[in-house]
Design an enzyme around this catalytic site. Structure first.
Site, mmCIF file in Angstrom:
data_model
loop_
_atom_site.group_PDB
_atom_site.id
_atom_site.type_symbol
_atom_site.label_atom_id
_atom_site.label_comp_id
_atom_site.label_asym_id
_atom_site.label_seq_id
_atom_site.Cartn_x
_atom_site.Cartn_y
_atom_site.Cartn_z
ATOM 1 N N GLU A 1 0.886 -1.178 0.000
ATOM 2 C CA GLU A 1 0.000 0.000 0.000
ATOM 3 C C GLU A 1 0.918 1.221 0.000
ATOM 4 O O GLU A 1 1.568 1.517 1.009
ATOM 5 C CB GLU A 1 -0.890 0.000 1.248
ATOM 6 N N CYS B 1 -2.659 9.016 3.046
ATOM 7 C CA CYS B 1 -2.390 8.535 1.687
ATOM 8 C C CYS B 1 -3.575 8.797 0.768
ATOM 9 O O CYS B 1 -3.388 8.995 -0.422
ATOM 10 C CB CYS B 1 -2.034 7.060 1.727
HETATM 11 P P1 NDP Z 1 8.566 4.839 4.292
HETATM 12 O O1 NDP Z 1 8.474 4.107 3.001
HETATM 13 O O2 NDP Z 1 9.674 5.780 4.496
HETATM 14 O O3 NDP Z 1 8.613 3.810 5.519
HETATM 15 C C1 NDP Z 1 7.609 2.833 5.729
HETATM 16 C C2 NDP Z 1 8.159 1.761 6.662
HETATM 17 O O4 NDP Z 1 9.201 1.034 5.998
HETATM 18 C C3 NDP Z 1 8.789 2.305 7.940
HETATM 19 O O5 NDP Z 1 8.496 1.432 9.005
HETATM 20 C C4 NDP Z 1 10.263 2.295 7.603
HETATM 21 O O6 NDP Z 1 11.078 2.274 8.753
HETATM 22 C C5 NDP Z 1 10.358 0.994 6.835
HETATM 23 N N1 NDP Z 1 11.530 0.857 5.972
HETATM 24 C C6 NDP Z 1 12.391 1.818 5.552
HETATM 25 N N2 NDP Z 1 13.338 1.271 4.743
HETATM 26 C C7 NDP Z 1 13.051 -0.045 4.646
HETATM 27 C C8 NDP Z 1 13.631 -1.142 3.931
HETATM 28 N N3 NDP Z 1 14.699 -0.983 3.140
HETATM 29 N N4 NDP Z 1 13.060 -2.359 4.046
HETATM 30 C C9 NDP Z 1 11.961 -2.536 4.810
HETATM 31 N N5 NDP Z 1 11.371 -1.554 5.508
HETATM 32 C C10 NDP Z 1 11.898 -0.312 5.427
HETATM 33 O O7 NDP Z 1 7.133 5.550 4.446
HETATM 34 P P2 NDP Z 1 6.703 6.610 5.536
HETATM 35 O O8 NDP Z 1 6.853 6.014 6.894
HETATM 36 O O9 NDP Z 1 7.403 7.894 5.218
HETATM 37 O O10 NDP Z 1 5.127 6.763 5.267
HETATM 38 C C11 NDP Z 1 4.564 7.691 4.398
HETATM 39 C C12 NDP Z 1 4.224 7.028 3.080
HETATM 40 O O11 NDP Z 1 3.318 5.974 3.309
HETATM 41 C C13 NDP Z 1 3.530 7.972 2.118
HETATM 42 O O12 NDP Z 1 4.070 7.788 0.833
HETATM 43 C C14 NDP Z 1 2.085 7.498 2.143
HETATM 44 O O13 NDP Z 1 1.360 7.757 0.971
HETATM 45 C C15 NDP Z 1 2.270 6.026 2.367
HETATM 46 N N6 NDP Z 1 1.039 5.455 2.889
HETATM 47 C C16 NDP Z 1 0.268 4.693 2.066
HETATM 48 C C17 NDP Z 1 -0.940 4.185 2.509
HETATM 49 C C18 NDP Z 1 -1.797 3.351 1.617
HETATM 50 O O14 NDP Z 1 -2.744 2.763 2.106
HETATM 51 N N7 NDP Z 1 -1.533 3.260 0.330
HETATM 52 C C19 NDP Z 1 -1.417 4.449 3.860
HETATM 53 C C20 NDP Z 1 -0.523 5.254 4.652
HETATM 54 C C21 NDP Z 1 0.668 5.739 4.166
HETATM 55 P P3 NDP Z 1 11.572 3.654 9.389
HETATM 56 O O15 NDP Z 1 10.373 4.504 9.652
HETATM 57 O O16 NDP Z 1 12.198 3.199 10.628
HETATM 58 O O17 NDP Z 1 12.498 4.254 8.371
#
Ligand code: NDP
Length: 520
Positions: free
Chosen positions: A255, A289
């Site tokens: 997502e 999102c």
């Molecule tokens: P990120 O992609 O930066 O991070 C998401 C998660 O992935 C965090 O827990 C992060 O850890 C972790 N992560 C980072 N690098 C890796 C890796 N290499 N492998 C596995 N996991 C990793 O997203 P955000 O937290 O910034 O969230 C915002 C985004 O989420 C926006 O783009 C938004 O649109 C999207 N979103 C989409 C939704 C949907 O339903 N389509 C709903 C809600 C949000 P850490 O935080 O510790 O870096």
């Protein structure tokens, strides 16, 4: 029942009470005040491996409890949520800086509904499905599709909705009979830890849900160990997750980001459309999102619509929400780097000719804020119209007609959500069907998320798979097709030996069965 590696320490001593963690603990900050409110462990890949081993060992007994046994735990959790809603809201507000209203509506309210929904619907959604098939090759066979849990699901969540988009995705996985290891965002881990503890109080067997706090590396390590990854986050990280999962052929559900468009036609109720535009673009500080990220308005009503939106956005109060409900309408920017992205999109637009009719700057105060902003004179050369801004900004573009609006809406690599506002709901539906997005509302936006039976999932670079509805739980299962021949004969006609008579007969039967009917 307390298994947990649940390890939150108050900020004062700055250290973790977890004996395993050798790494620097993660400081959790209140974005509205800049204060550090807790520290949590940064789990290493070795610890993640150990957690998945424990979760795997716990899974068969959880599956054996059946839907009824699991639903009992879920219904206790539903009551826990209602009894502890204040504590849950305080936790969410303290790590996100969002308003109490945002924390209640889209997280605590969602939680109360979701526990009940999955407790009730998991069993019918995963009931064996009878298949009827008229093939002459297999007359009289009994056929059905069955669903079995995958095992251990890894859930990786973002920072914008620490309940709804982290624990929320663990719920159907658990009700399907899986155990879950959840990696919340390093920015907002406290809600997940609180719910892990609550689950233990409500009788969830040890190790069925384990929260692995940590940074990106912790999430990456999880992908190697689990049977499926449910990831919510940015499109950029989603691609990395999928690439890593491909090494072990681990299934993924993604997502991802969006650039959700709103179309306002000239017959729309402009009062409703402008209220919706102001609310859904600024709700949760624009960090949703499926918010409204860009608007296309037919030229005949453009000026009136813009005037109404600007008036409503100017009236919004922004600031530290910790005073409680009713204090402010717009809270903080949860993630420090997001503030730079919002600011750079606004500056890019203004440098290319856009005007900020209100807002346009970072907000004041100790915490992180961006003023509620309305941009006009925008076009698709500007990042504010093409890239996910994820902040309290609303760019509004004038279009000649619905066709131009549709062309611009679909001129995007994203396809998560969209909305159409019109006085003619039939026409609205026709336009909705031509939008390239996984969910489209007519005269509404975003509220589809609260219809838990209605699937949602992104098209294009906004995701793969879906949450909610039947598909939102079946994705956590192995699907098995079973065919039973209840009346086996010594030999079926197609079996050896071959001869001309049988071959000719099969060809004639094929023609009779498939050769008739009208064709162009
Ligand atoms: P990120 O992609 O930066 O991070 C998401 C998660 O992935 C965090 O827990 C992060 O850890 C972790 N992560 C980072 N690098 C890796 C890796 N290499 N492998 C596995 N996991 C990793 O997203 P955000 O937290 O910034 O969230 C915002 C985004 O989420 C926006 O783009 C938004 O649109 C999207 N979103 C989409 C939704 C949907 O339903 N389509 C709903 C809600 C949000 P850490 O935080 O510790 O870096």
């Amino acid at each position: 029942m307390a298994s947990a590696d649940t390890a939150v320490t108050p900020s004062a001593n700055g250290s973790t009470n977890d004996t395993h963690a050798a790494r620097e603990p993660i400081a959790v900050e209140n974005p509205a005040t800049g204060e550090v409110v807790a520290h949590v462990p940064d789990r290493s890949p070795d610890e993640v491996r150990d957690m998945v081993v424990r979760a795997r060992a716990a899974q068969p007994a959880w599956e054996a409890m059946g839907f009824t046994g699991r639903a009992q735990v879920f219904l206790r959790m539903q009551k826990w949520i209602l009894d502890h809603s204040q504590e849950l809201m305080n936790t969410i507000v303290s790590e996100t800086g969002k308003t109490f209203e945002d924390a209640f509506g889209a997280e605590v309210g969602y939680a109360a509904a979701a526990f009940g929904f999955w407790a009730k619907n998991a069993e019918p959604y995963l009931a064996p499905e009878k298949i009827k098939e008229g093939s002459p090759m297999i007359p009289g066979r009994k056929m059905e599709v069955r669903f079995r849990p995958l095992g251990v699901i890894g859930v990786i969540g973002p920072w914008n909705y620490p309940f709804t988009n982290s624990i929320g995705d663990a719920l159907p996985a658990l009700m399907a009979g899986n155990s879950v290891v959840l990696k919340p965002s390093e920015v907002t881990p406290l809600t997940s830890l609180l719910i892990e503890k609550a689950f233990q109080e409500c009788g969830l067997p040890d190790d069925v849900l384990i929260v692995a706090t940590g940074r990106g590396e912790t999430g990456a390590a999880l992908i190697d160990e689990v049977d499926m990854i449910m990831f919510t986050g940015s499109t950029a990280t989603g691609k990395k997750v999928m690439a890593k999962a491909s090494e072990t052929l681990t299934p993924v559900s993604l997502e991802l980001g969006g650039k959700d468009a709103m179309i306002v036609l000239d017959d729309a109720n402009l009062e409703r459309a402008s209220n919706a535009a102001a609310y859904f673009s600024m709700f949760n500080g624009g960090q949703t999102c499926i918010s409204i990220e860009r608007v296309y308005v037919e030229e005949g009503v453009y000026d009136e619509f813009v005037a109404k939106v600007v008036e409503k956005v100017k009236a919004l109060r922004q600031g530290d929400p910790s005073g409680g409900p009713g204090t402010v309408e717009v809270g903080a920017i949860t993630f420090a780097k997001q503030l730079d992205i919002i600011d750079s999109h606004v500056r890019d637009a203004v440098s290319k000719g856009a005007k900020a009719l209100t807002g346009g700057h970072q907000g004041s105060g100790k915490g992180r804020f961006y003023e509620p902003t309305v941009l006009v004179d925008v076009d698709h050369s500007m990042e504010a119209m093409t890239e996910e801004t994820f902040g309290p900004t609303l760019p509004i573009m004038k279009v000649k007609d619905a066709e131009e609006a549709l062309r611009l809406v679909n001129d995007s690599p994203y396809g998560l959500a969209a909305s159409v506002f019109t006085g003619d709901s039939k026409r609205g539906e026709q336009i909705a069907r031509r939008i390239e997005a996984g969910a489209v509302c007519v005269n509404d936006a975003l509220v589809n998320y609260f219809a838990l039976a209605l699937p949602m999932g992104g098209w294009k670079t906004s995701g793969i798979g879906q949450r909610h509805g039947k598909g939102g739980i079946r994705k956590y299962c192995r699907q098995q097709s079973i065919l039973v021949n209840r009346f086996p004969m010594n030999k079926d006609l197609y079996m050896f030996p071959h001869n001309k008579l049988k071959a000719g007969m099969f060809q004639r039967v094929s023609k009779v069965l498939y050769g008739r009917g009208k064709r162009d």
